[in-house]
Design an enzyme around this catalytic site. Structure first.
Site, PDB file in Angstrom:
ATOM      1  N   SER B 146      19.813  41.367 -18.739  1.00 40.92           N
ATOM      2  CA  SER B 146      19.002  40.753 -17.688  1.00 40.92           C
ATOM      3  C   SER B 146      19.567  41.124 -16.313  1.00 40.92           C
ATOM      4  CB  SER B 146      18.922  39.237 -17.922  1.00 40.92           C
ATOM      5  OG  SER B 146      17.882  38.686 -17.174  1.00 40.92           O
ATOM      6  N   ASP B 222       9.479  38.882 -24.736  1.00 43.58           N
ATOM      7  CA  ASP B 222      10.340  38.346 -23.682  1.00 43.58           C
ATOM      8  C   ASP B 222       9.507  37.485 -22.740  1.00 43.58           C
ATOM      9  OD1 ASP B 222      11.980  38.133 -21.279  1.00 43.58           O
ATOM     10  OD2 ASP B 222      13.184  39.773 -22.104  1.00 43.58           O
ATOM     11  N   HIS B 254      14.008  36.830 -24.803  1.00 40.35           N
ATOM     12  CA  HIS B 254      15.054  37.133 -23.809  1.00 40.35           C
ATOM     13  C   HIS B 254      16.421  36.561 -24.191  1.00 40.35           C
ATOM     14  CE1 HIS B 254      15.869  38.778 -19.826  1.00 40.35           C
ATOM     15  NE2 HIS B 254      16.530  37.690 -19.483  1.00 40.35           N
TER      16      HIS B 254
END
Lengths: 277, 277
Positions: B146, B222, B254
């Site tokens: 991320s 996600d 995610h």
């Protein structure tokens, strides 16, 4: 049964669910990992019981078991370690009350209404998971860490038809003779020590043993060795000629870094007992 | 440098350390995993940069990387994601200030005194770890998740001599055009967008690319796809003919369940680039 979350994980699904428990008289949360093989049929299951202060979540996120369960084609179930909630009795100490159910049916006040973790793990939750997930109840195994290792060993010997194999990471091996045990067994079951025997892995190993293989891993640098009393269980296993292995792992402590390091061995040990490899 | 903890893990040592950071003007905490091979010589290193809200600890306990690093003979370094402490500026939002350093050197008030995470990860922490651990600084690779994927990609392209390979899990791929980016780059670097270019993986891929292989994994489910903008980076990689792979993983979200599921692929990808396999 309510779905709290489901995440794709190693090709399968790591889910978290909640249900109203009759055994514990409160809502209970648990995790289930279904491997990819569960999409096309029922799969064997490995129960993982956690230790003091843990919830269903600790092993689910820190033990790395899904990697190996996915490869073997095995479901994992992660129960909580006690009843919980504002209406459930608790104690200020970390090792009594919520987060510290010790896998017994409490008979003493104020615990007896909710603290029935033996019935919950032995009877109620198995019915819930086999009714809701593609799990083959004829092929079950059990493991756990610390207080959960105690639970795994005592449940496996106390339900001799249910599990094909049992293992434990640094189990509380002789609670009837340890400060991790005497306090809790007194509080939950009363002072009469004969009521404790079913909840002491060493005493159960002496009395009956396990009809299958047993695998124990214990770190030599565990900060709780005096409380765990591994020597008592090792002696009892050897005296009974119990099939299995008691391993001392040099340099490892009591943490999940230890559990994760040997999780592959444990999953593959159970996979062999469950005819997966 | 102060040792916070050291735990045996997959035959090596998972440590946590603290030092006074000159770049960030505050104490900083980081994790280092040394594989068993580090007992007899220096080992290559894979840097892991974490995402928003994370500390050094999240990946260390949830990503399962040590299992594969131990097998490959690779050290892991887990930096924190920002300066921290009561004297360090913060913001009420989870995505600005402490836990959200974005791997830049802030030039704007009140951030510029402490928020120098680029210098910290690019210069200071590498000196600390190579001085204190048996790490071969000629063999470095980098990855992240991320915001940490953004950091890994921008550092790899911004320090072209340092890393042999770079990978990312669900990176913030085009922060100059996303709400995960415009807010933070404005706050830390000011409104002049030309100052942002070094901190946007898509813009860097368009401008220079990476002299080595790149591996990106992105889950199709996600929950942050709109903010991550993977399509921008995929297009830039293909347009540049960047060696490597951009993979869409069906059904993954995610979470760290996604990261853990593909960690083995990433560690082995870097192990090949580092001449370990």
């Amino acid at each position: 049964m309510q779905t709290i979350s489901e995440n794709r994980c190693f090709g399968g699904i790591q889910g978290v669910y909640r249900h109203d428990s009759a055994a514990c008289s409160c809502p209970m949360t648990f995790g289930v990992y279904l491997p990819p093989q569960a999409r096309t049929g029922s799969v064997p299951v490995l129960w993982y019981l956690s230790g003091l202060t843990c919830t269903h979540e600790n092993a689910m996120v820190k033990a790395g078991a899904q990697a190996w369960a996915a490869r073997a084609g095995m479901a994992l179930v992660f129960p909580d370690t006690s009843p919980r909630g504002p209406d459930v009795p608790d104690d200020e100490a970390y090792d009594l009350g919520q987060g510290a159910g010790f896998y017994v049916n409490a008979t003493q006040s104020p615990w007896s209404t909710h603290f029935r973790m033996w019935d919950y793990v032995a009877e109620e939750l198995p019915r819930i998971v086999t009714a809701n997930f593609p799990i083959d109840e004829e092929r079950q195994a059990i493991t756990g860490h610390s207080m959960g290792g105690h639970g795994a060993l005592t449940l496996a010997m106390g339900q001799p038809e249910r599990f094909r194999s049992v293992s434990a990471f640094a189990p509380i091996a002789h609670p009837a003779r340890s400060d991790w045990g005497r306090k809790q067994l007194s509080a939950y079951l009363g002072e009469r020590e004969s009521a404790w025997a079913l909840h002491d892995a060493t005493l159960q190993m002496q009395a009956r043993g396990f009809d299958g293989e047993v695998l124990i891993d214990q770190g030599t640098e565990d900060q709780f060795l005096d409380l765990l009393m591994p020597q008592a269980l090792a002696e009892a296993m050897a005296a009974r000629r119990q099939p299995g292995a008691f391993r001392l792992q040099q340099g490892y402590d009591h943490s999940y870094f230890f559990v994760a390091s040997f999780m592959r061995d444990h999953v593959e040990f159970h996979a062999r007992a469950l005819d997966l490899i």
